[in-house]
Design an enzyme around this catalytic site. Sequence first.
Site, PDB file in Angstrom:
ATOM      1  N   PRO A  68     -64.200  40.741 -29.875  1.00  0.00           N
ATOM      2  CA  PRO A  68     -64.775  41.522 -31.285  1.00  0.00           C
ATOM      3  C   PRO A  68     -64.904  40.741 -31.854  1.00  0.00           C
ATOM      4  O   PRO A  68     -65.509  40.903 -32.852  1.00  0.00           O
ATOM      5  CB  PRO A  68     -64.968  42.488 -30.066  1.00  0.00           C
ATOM      6  CG  PRO A  68     -64.517  42.145 -28.814  1.00  0.00           C
ATOM      7  CD  PRO A  68     -63.373  41.294 -29.169  1.00  0.00           C
ATOM      8  N   LYS A 170     -71.195  32.714 -40.911  1.00  0.00           N
ATOM      9  CA  LYS A 170     -71.528  32.720 -39.710  1.00  0.00           C
ATOM     10  C   LYS A 170     -71.684  34.050 -39.795  1.00  0.00           C
ATOM     11  O   LYS A 170     -72.926  34.605 -39.890  1.00  0.00           O
ATOM     12  CB  LYS A 170     -70.598  32.907 -38.419  1.00  0.00           C
ATOM     13  CG  LYS A 170     -70.804  33.939 -37.152  1.00  0.00           C
ATOM     14  CD  LYS A 170     -71.871  33.376 -36.539  1.00  0.00           C
ATOM     15  CE  LYS A 170     -72.521  34.943 -35.483  1.00  0.00           C
ATOM     16  NZ  LYS A 170     -72.952  34.398 -34.621  1.00  0.00           N
TER      17      LYS A 170
HETATM   18  P1  NDP Z   1     -68.709  40.818 -24.895  1.00  0.00           P
HETATM   19  O1  NDP Z   1     -67.773  42.549 -26.019  1.00  0.00           O
HETATM   20  O2  NDP Z   1     -69.057  40.993 -24.658  1.00  0.00           O
HETATM   21  O3  NDP Z   1     -67.252  40.398 -24.528  1.00  0.00           O
HETATM   22  C1  NDP Z   1     -65.728  40.818 -26.114  1.00  0.00           C
HETATM   23  C2  NDP Z   1     -64.823  39.945 -25.067  1.00  0.00           C
HETATM   24  O4  NDP Z   1     -63.828  40.627 -25.448  1.00  0.00           O
HETATM   25  C3  NDP Z   1     -64.170  40.756 -23.696  1.00  0.00           C
HETATM   26  O5  NDP Z   1     -63.635  40.154 -22.867  1.00  0.00           O
HETATM   27  C4  NDP Z   1     -63.673  41.572 -23.544  1.00  0.00           C
HETATM   28  O6  NDP Z   1     -62.814  42.533 -22.702  1.00  0.00           O
HETATM   29  C5  NDP Z   1     -63.099  40.989 -24.854  1.00  0.00           C
HETATM   30  N1  NDP Z   1     -61.807  42.794 -26.028  1.00  0.00           N
HETATM   31  C6  NDP Z   1     -62.422  43.366 -26.049  1.00  0.00           C
HETATM   32  N2  NDP Z   1     -61.410  44.597 -27.426  1.00  0.00           N
HETATM   33  C7  NDP Z   1     -60.363  43.860 -26.541  1.00  0.00           C
HETATM   34  C8  NDP Z   1     -58.637  43.738 -26.884  1.00  0.00           C
HETATM   35  N3  NDP Z   1     -58.474  45.012 -27.221  1.00  0.00           N
HETATM   36  N4  NDP Z   1     -57.621  43.324 -26.579  1.00  0.00           N
HETATM   37  C9  NDP Z   1     -57.608  42.666 -25.478  1.00  0.00           C
HETATM   38  N5  NDP Z   1     -59.321  41.927 -25.906  1.00  0.00           N
HETATM   39  C10 NDP Z   1     -60.513  42.793 -26.117  1.00  0.00           C
HETATM   40  O7  NDP Z   1     -68.786  40.643 -26.348  1.00  0.00           O
HETATM   41  P2  NDP Z   1     -69.438  38.831 -27.028  1.00  0.00           P
HETATM   42  O8  NDP Z   1     -69.154  38.267 -25.646  1.00  0.00           O
HETATM   43  O9  NDP Z   1     -71.116  39.457 -26.930  1.00  0.00           O
HETATM   44  O10 NDP Z   1     -68.931  38.597 -28.698  1.00  0.00           O
HETATM   45  C11 NDP Z   1     -67.993  38.508 -28.507  1.00  0.00           C
HETATM   46  C12 NDP Z   1     -67.673  37.105 -29.831  1.00  0.00           C
HETATM   47  O11 NDP Z   1     -68.932  36.698 -30.184  1.00  0.00           O
HETATM   48  C13 NDP Z   1     -67.855  38.460 -31.104  1.00  0.00           C
HETATM   49  O12 NDP Z   1     -67.262  38.193 -32.275  1.00  0.00           O
HETATM   50  C14 NDP Z   1     -69.655  38.957 -31.277  1.00  0.00           C
HETATM   51  O13 NDP Z   1     -70.345  39.026 -32.657  1.00  0.00           O
HETATM   52  C15 NDP Z   1     -70.185  36.755 -31.207  1.00  0.00           C
HETATM   53  N6  NDP Z   1     -70.792  36.183 -30.847  1.00  0.00           N
HETATM   54  C16 NDP Z   1     -71.700  37.523 -29.853  1.00  0.00           C
HETATM   55  C17 NDP Z   1     -72.949  37.018 -29.264  1.00  0.00           C
HETATM   56  C18 NDP Z   1     -74.148  37.199 -28.180  1.00  0.00           C
HETATM   57  O14 NDP Z   1     -74.878  36.594 -28.447  1.00  0.00           O
HETATM   58  N7  NDP Z   1     -73.315  37.960 -27.287  1.00  0.00           N
HETATM   59  C19 NDP Z   1     -73.718  35.144 -30.629  1.00  0.00           C
HETATM   60  C20 NDP Z   1     -72.740  35.172 -31.328  1.00  0.00           C
HETATM   61  C21 NDP Z   1     -71.412  35.611 -31.830  1.00  0.00           C
HETATM   62  P3  NDP Z   1     -63.052  43.345 -21.480  1.00  0.00           P
HETATM   63  O15 NDP Z   1     -63.980  42.400 -20.805  1.00  0.00           O
HETATM   64  O16 NDP Z   1     -62.138  43.996 -20.902  1.00  0.00           O
HETATM   65  O17 NDP Z   1     -64.018  44.308 -22.193  1.00  0.00           O
END
Ligand code: NDP
Length: 294
Positions: A68, A170
Site C-alpha cells: 500500500p 506517479k
Molecule cells: P491492495 O490493498 O489490493 O493490496 C495491498 C497488498 O499489500 C496486499 O497484498 C496486502 O496483503 C499487502 N499488505 C498490506 N499491509 C501490509 C503489511 N503491513 N505488511 C505486509 N503486507 C501488507 O492494494 P493494490 O494492489 O490496489 O495497491 C498496491 C499499490 O499499488 C498501492 O501503492 C496503490 O496506490 C498502487 N496502485 C493501485 C492501483 C489500483 O488500481 N488498485 C493502480 C495503480 C497503483 P494482504 O493480502 O494480507 O492484505
Amino acid sequence: MTAVMRIGFIGLGAMGFPMARHLSRQHEVVVWNRTREKAERHSREHGSRLAGDLADAANADVIITMLPTSREVDAIVDKLLPHVKRGTLWIDATSGDPNVSKETAKRLGEKGVGFVDAPVTGATVGAENATLTIMVGGSDADFARAEPILKIMGKTIIHVGPVGAGHAIKVLTNSIMGATVWITSECMLLAKQYGIDLKTALAVTNAGSGRSNASENLLPMRLVDHKWPLIFKLLHHDKDIRIATSIAHEQHASAPMLALTQNLFSAALHELGDQADYIEVAKVIARMNGTAWD
Ligand code: NDP
C-alpha cells in the site's frame, strides 16, 4: 527473452497478484503475502513457488514489492536487510513516497543491493493485461536491469530520473486524475440537478472539450449504470494526493488546486471509509447537495 531469473514477489493485492502471474510465465517467481492463503492460491494457479518465509523471497536476483505505502515497504526492508544478497535488484512498484525511497535506496545500497522505484498506472485492468505504464526512478544501470522485467508486466516503461522521481511523478499524475474525477462528478450532478438527463450531460461532455478518462470511462458506469466496482481504494488515492502535497511543501511551491483536491479527498475518505473505491467520491458530492446519483 532474458535468462530465467529468481524473483521474490512481495504483496499479492489487487495489482500484485496479476503482475506476479505474468512474471511466473517466464521466471522462477517466489511469492510472499501477509495473508498466506493468497500466496498459496497464486502458487497453485499460476506456477509460482510459495515462499517458506519472508527471507525466502529475499534470496533472489530481483525482489519486487507491491504494497500500500512506503511505510509497509520500509517495514519489509527492515526485516529483509539481514537476508538480502549483494547484487540483488529491488524494484518497488508501490505508489510510494520519494523521500522514503531515497532512504531505502541508501540502506540497500550499503548492502550492495540496487533499488529502483517503479510505480505503475493503468489500474487493475492494466495489471491483468500487462499493459501498465511504469515510471522508474533510479540509476541508468539499475534501470537497464529492471526494464526487461518491467516489460513483462507493462507496455510503456519510462525512466523518469534518479531514485524518487518515479514515485514523485506517479503521485502528481494521480492527483490530476483525482481532481478530474471530482470536478467532472460535480458538474455532471449539477447538470442533473438542473434537470438535464445524466446520459445526455455525459454525451455532450464526451463530444466536447470537457472530455476525460473520468467522463468517458469511469463515471458512465457508476452514474448511469449504477455499478460501483472496487478498482482502486480511495484510501490509496488519498495517500497519493497527500504525498503530492508534501512535494509542493518541500519545493515551497504554491499549488492551491492540489491542496483543495487533497482536502476534498481526505474528507471523502472519512465519510466513505477505508474500503471505498475512489470514484465513490461522487456519492459524497451528491450527498453534499441533497441529491442522489441515481
Ligand atoms: P491492495 O490493498 O489490493 O493490496 C495491498 C497488498 O499489500 C496486499 O497484498 C496486502 O496483503 C499487502 N499488505 C498490506 N499491509 C501490509 C503489511 N503491513 N505488511 C505486509 N503486507 C501488507 O492494494 P493494490 O494492489 O490496489 O495497491 C498496491 C499499490 O499499488 C498501492 O501503492 C496503490 O496506490 C498502487 N496502485 C493501485 C492501483 C489500483 O488500481 N488498485 C493502480 C495503480 C497503483 P494482504 O493480502 O494480507 O492484505
